[in-house]
Write a protein that holds these residues in place. Sequence first.
Motif, mmCIF file in Angstrom:
data_model
loop_
_atom_site.group_PDB
_atom_site.id
_atom_site.type_symbol
_atom_site.label_atom_id
_atom_site.label_comp_id
_atom_site.label_asym_id
_atom_site.label_seq_id
_atom_site.Cartn_x
_atom_site.Cartn_y
_atom_site.Cartn_z
ATOM 1 N N ALA A 146 -26.778 81.454 -37.197
ATOM 2 C CA ALA A 146 -26.556 82.205 -35.953
ATOM 3 C C ALA A 146 -25.062 82.261 -35.629
ATOM 4 O O ALA A 146 -24.542 83.321 -35.250
ATOM 5 C CB ALA A 146 -27.334 81.564 -34.813
ATOM 6 N N LEU A 147 -24.366 81.146 -35.779
ATOM 7 C CA LEU A 147 -22.913 81.137 -35.559
ATOM 8 C C LEU A 147 -22.220 82.065 -36.553
ATOM 9 O O LEU A 147 -21.264 82.759 -36.204
ATOM 10 C CB LEU A 147 -22.366 79.712 -35.672
ATOM 11 C CG LEU A 147 -22.735 78.774 -34.519
ATOM 12 C CD1 LEU A 147 -22.476 77.322 -34.899
ATOM 13 C CD2 LEU A 147 -21.974 79.160 -33.254
ATOM 14 N N ALA A 148 -22.732 82.117 -37.780
ATOM 15 C CA ALA A 148 -22.177 83.026 -38.794
ATOM 16 C C ALA A 148 -22.342 84.484 -38.359
ATOM 17 O O ALA A 148 -21.449 85.308 -38.577
ATOM 18 C CB ALA A 148 -22.844 82.786 -40.149
ATOM 19 N N MET A 149 -23.486 84.802 -37.724
ATOM 20 C CA MET A 149 -23.697 86.166 -37.222
ATOM 21 C C MET A 149 -22.663 86.504 -36.146
ATOM 22 O O MET A 149 -22.103 87.600 -36.131
ATOM 23 C CB MET A 149 -25.109 86.321 -36.635
ATOM 24 C CG MET A 149 -26.201 86.499 -37.649
ATOM 25 S SD MET A 149 -26.033 88.084 -38.501
ATOM 26 C CE MET A 149 -26.169 87.516 -40.174
ATOM 27 N N MET A 188 -10.522 88.434 -24.652
ATOM 28 C CA MET A 188 -11.377 87.470 -25.293
ATOM 29 C C MET A 188 -12.794 88.022 -25.308
ATOM 30 O O MET A 188 -13.273 88.540 -24.314
ATOM 31 C CB MET A 188 -11.316 86.137 -24.552
ATOM 32 C CG MET A 188 -12.159 85.098 -25.206
ATOM 33 S SD MET A 188 -12.074 83.375 -24.644
ATOM 34 C CE MET A 188 -10.738 83.240 -23.549
ATOM 35 N N SER A 189 -13.467 87.907 -26.447
ATOM 36 C CA SER A 189 -14.851 88.348 -26.581
ATOM 37 C C SER A 189 -15.751 87.150 -26.787
ATOM 38 O O SER A 189 -15.401 86.220 -27.519
ATOM 39 C CB SER A 189 -14.997 89.279 -27.785
ATOM 40 O OG SER A 189 -14.311 90.477 -27.576
ATOM 41 N N ARG A 190 -16.902 87.196 -26.166
ATOM 42 C CA ARG A 190 -17.907 86.135 -26.325
ATOM 43 C C ARG A 190 -19.143 86.780 -26.928
ATOM 44 O O ARG A 190 -19.700 87.715 -26.350
ATOM 45 C CB ARG A 190 -18.223 85.498 -24.975
ATOM 46 C CG ARG A 190 -19.204 84.352 -25.077
ATOM 47 C CD ARG A 190 -19.419 83.692 -23.743
ATOM 48 N NE ARG A 190 -18.350 82.715 -23.525
ATOM 49 C CZ ARG A 190 -18.429 81.725 -22.659
ATOM 50 N NH1 ARG A 190 -19.506 81.577 -21.900
ATOM 51 N NH2 ARG A 190 -17.437 80.881 -22.510
ATOM 52 N N ILE A 191 -19.578 86.268 -28.083
ATOM 53 C CA ILE A 191 -20.675 86.866 -28.831
ATOM 54 C C ILE A 191 -21.794 85.847 -29.022
ATOM 55 O O ILE A 191 -21.546 84.694 -29.376
ATOM 56 C CB ILE A 191 -20.198 87.347 -30.231
ATOM 57 C CG1 ILE A 191 -18.980 88.261 -30.110
ATOM 58 C CG2 ILE A 191 -21.343 88.024 -30.997
ATOM 59 C CD1 ILE A 191 -19.191 89.520 -29.307
ATOM 60 N N GLY A 234 -32.447 80.410 -34.516
ATOM 61 C CA GLY A 234 -31.141 79.813 -34.296
ATOM 62 C C GLY A 234 -30.308 80.681 -33.371
ATOM 63 O O GLY A 234 -30.440 81.911 -33.362
ATOM 64 N N PHE A 235 -29.466 80.035 -32.565
ATOM 65 C CA PHE A 235 -28.538 80.776 -31.714
ATOM 66 C C PHE A 235 -27.175 80.097 -31.768
ATOM 67 O O PHE A 235 -27.074 78.892 -32.016
ATOM 68 C CB PHE A 235 -29.042 80.879 -30.265
ATOM 69 C CG PHE A 235 -29.124 79.568 -29.547
ATOM 70 C CD1 PHE A 235 -28.013 79.043 -28.882
ATOM 71 C CD2 PHE A 235 -30.303 78.834 -29.530
ATOM 72 C CE1 PHE A 235 -28.089 77.820 -28.229
ATOM 73 C CE2 PHE A 235 -30.385 77.612 -28.886
ATOM 74 C CZ PHE A 235 -29.262 77.110 -28.227
ATOM 75 N N GLY A 236 -26.137 80.893 -31.566
ATOM 76 C CA GLY A 236 -24.795 80.353 -31.520
ATOM 77 C C GLY A 236 -23.895 81.279 -30.738
ATOM 78 O O GLY A 236 -23.986 82.504 -30.889
ATOM 79 N N ILE A 237 -23.057 80.712 -29.889
ATOM 80 C CA ILE A 237 -22.133 81.511 -29.091
ATOM 81 C C ILE A 237 -20.714 81.121 -29.461
ATOM 82 O O ILE A 237 -20.366 79.941 -29.497
ATOM 83 C CB ILE A 237 -22.372 81.330 -27.581
ATOM 84 C CG1 ILE A 237 -23.799 81.781 -27.230
ATOM 85 C CG2 ILE A 237 -21.335 82.114 -26.770
ATOM 86 C CD1 ILE A 237 -24.175 81.583 -25.778
ATOM 87 N N VAL A 238 -19.919 82.151 -29.748
ATOM 88 C CA VAL A 238 -18.533 81.974 -30.171
ATOM 89 C C VAL A 238 -17.657 82.941 -29.387
ATOM 90 O O VAL A 238 -18.084 84.053 -29.061
ATOM 91 C CB VAL A 238 -18.393 82.257 -31.689
ATOM 92 C CG1 VAL A 238 -16.952 82.144 -32.145
ATOM 93 C CG2 VAL A 238 -19.274 81.333 -32.493
ATOM 94 N N TYR A 245 -15.731 77.647 -30.384
ATOM 95 C CA TYR A 245 -17.151 77.322 -30.294
ATOM 96 C C TYR A 245 -17.533 77.150 -28.828
ATOM 97 O O TYR A 245 -16.838 76.472 -28.088
ATOM 98 C CB TYR A 245 -17.415 76.024 -31.072
ATOM 99 C CG TYR A 245 -18.808 75.465 -30.928
ATOM 100 C CD1 TYR A 245 -19.837 75.926 -31.725
ATOM 101 C CD2 TYR A 245 -19.081 74.462 -30.009
ATOM 102 C CE1 TYR A 245 -21.117 75.405 -31.611
ATOM 103 C CE2 TYR A 245 -20.354 73.929 -29.886
ATOM 104 C CZ TYR A 245 -21.366 74.410 -30.692
ATOM 105 O OH TYR A 245 -22.635 73.892 -30.578
ATOM 106 N N VAL A 246 -18.670 77.752 -28.432
ATOM 107 C CA VAL A 246 -19.182 77.579 -27.080
ATOM 108 C C VAL A 246 -20.432 76.693 -27.109
ATOM 109 O O VAL A 246 -20.467 75.642 -26.490
ATOM 110 C CB VAL A 246 -19.467 78.938 -26.391
ATOM 111 C CG1 VAL A 246 -20.083 78.732 -25.015
ATOM 112 C CG2 VAL A 246 -18.200 79.768 -26.306
ATOM 113 N N THR A 247 -21.448 77.116 -27.846
ATOM 114 C CA THR A 247 -22.679 76.336 -27.953
ATOM 115 C C THR A 247 -23.503 76.863 -29.118
ATOM 116 O O THR A 247 -23.276 77.980 -29.601
ATOM 117 C CB THR A 247 -23.507 76.386 -26.647
ATOM 118 O OG1 THR A 247 -24.556 75.425 -26.718
ATOM 119 C CG2 THR A 247 -24.092 77.761 -26.379
ATOM 120 N N SER A 248 -24.460 76.069 -29.541
ATOM 121 C CA SER A 248 -25.406 76.519 -30.570
ATOM 122 C C SER A 248 -26.623 75.611 -30.533
ATOM 123 O O SER A 248 -26.607 74.545 -29.916
ATOM 124 C CB SER A 248 -24.774 76.483 -31.968
ATOM 125 O OG SER A 248 -24.466 75.166 -32.352
#
Length: 169
Positions: free
Chosen positions: A143-146, A1-4, A15-19, A28-31
């Motif tokens: 950010a989530l898109a990135m 599993m990768s967390r980005i 913006g930030f987003g972690i997936v 989804y983790v957070t954004s």
Amino acid sequence: MSRILGIDPGSRVTGFGIVESAGRGFRYVTSGVIRTASATFPERLRIIFEDLTALIHEHQPEALSVEQVHVRHNVSSALKLGQARGAAICAGAVLGLPVHEYTPAEAKQALVGQGSADKQQVQMMVRLLLELPTAPPEDAADALAMALCHLHQSPFSRRVAQATAKQWK
């Protein structure tokens, strides 16, 4: 599993987003967003750096995926955006995260299937891919898109690297 950790840099709103990758899907983790509008410019850069550093410590992503700067009309705005992007990259680099850079068109292509997709299409695909009840705000969605772009590109990049390595042996 990768967390980005995906970043959509901005000098006033970042913006930030972690997936995470989850089997063949994503989780989804957070954004959210880091707002710095009322601070002086040097303070804005410090806030971006410190807030992202804290986010990295809290959520332990394995890599950072950040949007590349694109110059449209205003060179001064592009320079400020580049400095905000630098603060974000430094937050990851100081903590030893590999940094991956993608253009907005690459992220749109990975998510929507066309590099000229509009913001609403990106928001809708982020919502669908991450099974969110509502579309996230624009900066968080970008950010989530990135992050999703990197998770989408990573397996392909690994296969290309493996195939190239075999060819040269």
